[in-house]
Each structure stands twice: as structure tokens, then as C-alpha cells.
Design a protein around this motif. Structure first.
Motif, PDB file in Angstrom:
ATOM      1  N   LEU A 164       2.066  -6.265  -2.595  1.00  0.00           N
ATOM      2  CA  LEU A 164       2.538  -6.308  -4.027  1.00  0.00           C
ATOM      3  C   LEU A 164       1.532  -7.112  -5.158  1.00  0.00           C
ATOM      4  O   LEU A 164       1.207  -6.752  -6.057  1.00  0.00           O
ATOM      5  N   ARG A 165       0.859  -8.212  -4.544  1.00  0.00           N
ATOM      6  CA  ARG A 165       0.178  -9.068  -5.037  1.00  0.00           C
ATOM      7  C   ARG A 165      -1.275  -8.326  -5.558  1.00  0.00           C
ATOM      8  O   ARG A 165      -1.862  -8.374  -6.396  1.00  0.00           O
ATOM      9  N   GLU A 166      -1.651  -7.485  -4.373  1.00  0.00           N
ATOM     10  CA  GLU A 166      -3.124  -6.793  -4.631  1.00  0.00           C
ATOM     11  C   GLU A 166      -3.045  -5.588  -5.299  1.00  0.00           C
ATOM     12  O   GLU A 166      -3.650  -5.344  -6.133  1.00  0.00           O
ATOM     13  N   TYR A 167      -1.831  -4.698  -5.094  1.00  0.00           N
ATOM     14  CA  TYR A 167      -1.906  -3.475  -5.538  1.00  0.00           C
ATOM     15  C   TYR A 167      -0.634  -3.358  -6.444  1.00  0.00           C
ATOM     16  O   TYR A 167      -0.434  -2.061  -7.086  1.00  0.00           O
ATOM     17  N   GLY A 168       0.308  -3.926  -6.349  1.00  0.00           N
ATOM     18  CA  GLY A 168       1.616  -3.863  -7.261  1.00  0.00           C
ATOM     19  C   GLY A 168       2.692  -3.018  -6.801  1.00  0.00           C
ATOM     20  O   GLY A 168       3.571  -2.574  -7.253  1.00  0.00           O
ATOM     21  N   MET A 169       2.263  -2.708  -5.414  1.00  0.00           N
ATOM     22  CA  MET A 169       3.452  -1.698  -4.621  1.00  0.00           C
ATOM     23  C   MET A 169       2.987  -1.684  -3.420  1.00  0.00           C
ATOM     24  O   MET A 169       1.992  -1.928  -2.600  1.00  0.00           O
ATOM     25  N   PHE A 170       4.406  -1.052  -2.684  1.00  0.00           N
ATOM     26  CA  PHE A 170       4.138  -0.542  -1.224  1.00  0.00           C
ATOM     27  C   PHE A 170       5.219   0.511  -0.901  1.00  0.00           C
ATOM     28  O   PHE A 170       6.117   0.640  -1.602  1.00  0.00           O
ATOM     29  N   TYR A 171       5.371   0.979   0.230  1.00  0.00           N
ATOM     30  CA  TYR A 171       6.473   1.904   0.533  1.00  0.00           C
ATOM     31  C   TYR A 171       6.448   1.904   1.968  1.00  0.00           C
ATOM     32  O   TYR A 171       5.852   1.721   2.858  1.00  0.00           O
ATOM     33  N   CYS A 172       7.899   2.314   2.211  1.00  0.00           N
ATOM     34  CA  CYS A 172       8.337   2.566   3.390  1.00  0.00           C
ATOM     35  C   CYS A 172       9.065   3.863   3.895  1.00  0.00           C
ATOM     36  O   CYS A 172       9.993   4.264   3.067  1.00  0.00           O
ATOM     37  N   ARG A 173       8.302   4.695   4.642  1.00  0.00           N
ATOM     38  CA  ARG A 173       8.592   6.335   4.703  1.00  0.00           C
ATOM     39  C   ARG A 173      10.031   6.246   5.473  1.00  0.00           C
ATOM     40  O   ARG A 173       9.996   5.553   6.582  1.00  0.00           O
TER      41      ARG A 173
END
Ligand SMILES: [Fe+2]
Length: 271
Positions: free
Chosen positions: A33-42
Motif C-alpha cells: 500500500l505504501r509503495e504502490y497504493g494497492m495489492f490484491y488477493c486472488r
């Protein structure tokens, strides 16, 4: 002399994929979140829960359609609207209150998990308001894109779950990782300039010049757009993102449908 090419700085989708059951999840999630502003869990939600959420979604829309067909006049983006027509479908908005818990109990549970509270507190700071609003959107009227590249006027951390399998033709979530901080400056500048919700120019590429974009992001529009990622994910996957990360919902082809349930968390105490 140009150093580096068009795809310098573009990251692979796999860098943003996390597993909720891994030991390092909390640290990894915060880091992404801090580096890219996002993540996901498939494939985050298992089928029985996913099916319950789908049933609640359908029931909630069918109840409101029967009760108040005339209510289908709002534009949908207005924060106070409960049920609104959008250009490509309809949306239904809930506060995270007793009514939501009673009418959509499975969904209420999905968005009330301890790890979400921990993550929201770490990322947004304390106090913050976890999943204050829950929005259900049903998109079925085709268009070249459901909504163009933008930031949300009110910054939020969003937990976003598609209830249909998503491919390139049913409104995939698309975003440009790493754009969060400059977009945040743009959002604040817009508020200071306009003060009114509807006047904030949130369409990043449509409403701002090449010069402004370069000043903020260090790239012109075409280069920045080349870093966009498209999240083609199975139903029940989870995307978590800071709405200051440039994002959009893409192409919706004829005959296709996209159902989403998402919740917004805010800094501070949101009444
Ligand atoms: Fe948005």
C-alpha cells in the motif's frame, strides 16, 4: 539521450499479489500500500460465502427496485444518495450500521474482519473509520469504459470484491501503481481551489494538462498510462487500494455484466 524505455518503472501484476494466510501478510500488505497504493488477493472468498454475498446483493437490489423505481434518478456519485442510476448500471449504497448488518449479514461479516481493522489502522493512522460506506454496483449497460482514470474526491482505503469473474471485457479494475502520493497532492490542490465536491476535477487525464501531469508525476500522460495494470481476476478476489492511486473501470462489452461490492475506510472519525 534517453535513459530507460517506455516500460521502465512498470511493475508486474504478480508483485501486487498477496496471500492472506502467509506469515508476512500484515507487513507485506502495508508495504505494498505504501509503495504502490494497492495489492490484491486472488480468489479470496470461498464459494459458500461468495454465493451468500451474491444472494444478498440480488435481494437488496430487487427490494429497492420494487419499492422505489422512481428513486432511479440520482447520479450515483453523490455521497448522500442511497440508490442511484449510473451511466452503465445502478448502485446501492449503505452505511455500515445495524440496517446493513441485518439485511446483508454475510456481507457485513466479510467487511468486518480483524485483519482489515489492523491494516486500516496501520495505513490510515488512528483514529480511522473502518468500512464506513458499502457500495454495491451492478453494471450492465455497455460502454467503452465504465469510468475513466480518476481519483475519488474523498480519499479512502477501499476493499473491493468482484462478484463475477472479471476479464478485459466486463469492466476490469485498472490502476497505475505508485501514483498515490502525487495524486494526493492533486486532490488536495483541487479542494483548496474549488471547495465543492462536484467541482473537484477528478478525471486525471481528461481534466488536467500534460504540463500539470508531468509536473506531478515526472511523466507525460502516454508514458504514465503505459504503466497501467488490468486486474483480470476470478469472482471473490479482493483488491485493496488507496483511492489516490489513479484508477478506472474499463470496457464493458454488450451482453456482459459486472457486479462489485466494495467498502470505504477513512482517516479520522467519520460520523
Ligand atoms: Fe474510484
Amino acid at each position: 539521450m534517453l535513459i530507460g524505455g517506455l516500460h521502465s518503472g512498470r511493475i508486474p501484476l504478480s508483485d501486487l499479489r498477496l496471500d492472506l494466510t502467509s506469515d508476512n501478510f500484515a507487513a507485506d500488505a502495508l508495504g505494498r500500500l505504501r509503495e504502490y497504493g494497492m495489492f490484491y488477493c486472488r480468489g479470496w472468498l470461498e464459494e459458500p460465502v461468495l454465493e451468500s454475498v451474491r444472494q444478498e446483493f440480488e435481494l437488496a437490489f430487487s427490494e429497492v427496485r420494487e419499492k422505489d423505481p422512481a428513486g432511479l434518478t440520482d447520479e450515483g456519485k453523490v455521497p448522500v444518495s442511497r440508490y442511484g442510476k449510473t451511466r452503465t448500471g445502478a448502485q446501492l449504497r449503505f452505511g455500515n450500521d445495524a440496517e446493513f448488518a441485518n439485511r446483508l449479514p454475510a456481507s457485513h461479516e466479510v467487511f468486518g474482519q480483524d485483519w482489515m481493522a489492523d491494516l486500516a489502522g496501520s495505513y490510515l493512522g488512528i483514529p480511522c473509520t473502518l468500512n464506513r460506506h458499502i457500495v454495491l454496483t451492478d453494471d450492465f449497460d455497455p460502454d467503452q469504459e465504465i469510468i475513466s482514470h480518476h481519483f475519488d474526491e474523498m480519499n479512502a482505503l477501499k476493499f473491493y470484491v468482484p462478484l463475477d469473474d472479471i476479464d478485459r471485457e466486463n469492466g476490469p479494475f485498472q490502476a497505475i501503481p505508485g501514483t498515490t502520493e502525487p495524486t494526493s497532492r492533486l486532490r488536495v490542490a483541487e479542494w483548496l481551489r474549488h471547495e465543492k465536491f462536484d467541482d473537484v476535477r477528478q478525471r486525471v487525464f481528461e481534466q488536467h494538462s500534460e504540463e500539470v501531469i508531468h509536473a506531478l508525476y515526472g511523466q507525460f500522460k502516454a508514458t504514465l498510462r503505459s504503466r497501467e495494470l488490468t486486474f483480470q481476476v476470478p469472482a471473490g478476489s479482493l483488491l485493496v487500494f488507496d483511492t489516490d492511486t489513479i484508477h478506472r473501470a474499463g470496457l464493458l462489452s454488450p451482453g456482459r455484466r459486472r457486479r462489485i461490492i466494495r467498502a470505504s475506510s477513512y482517516r479520522g472519525i467519520w460520523p
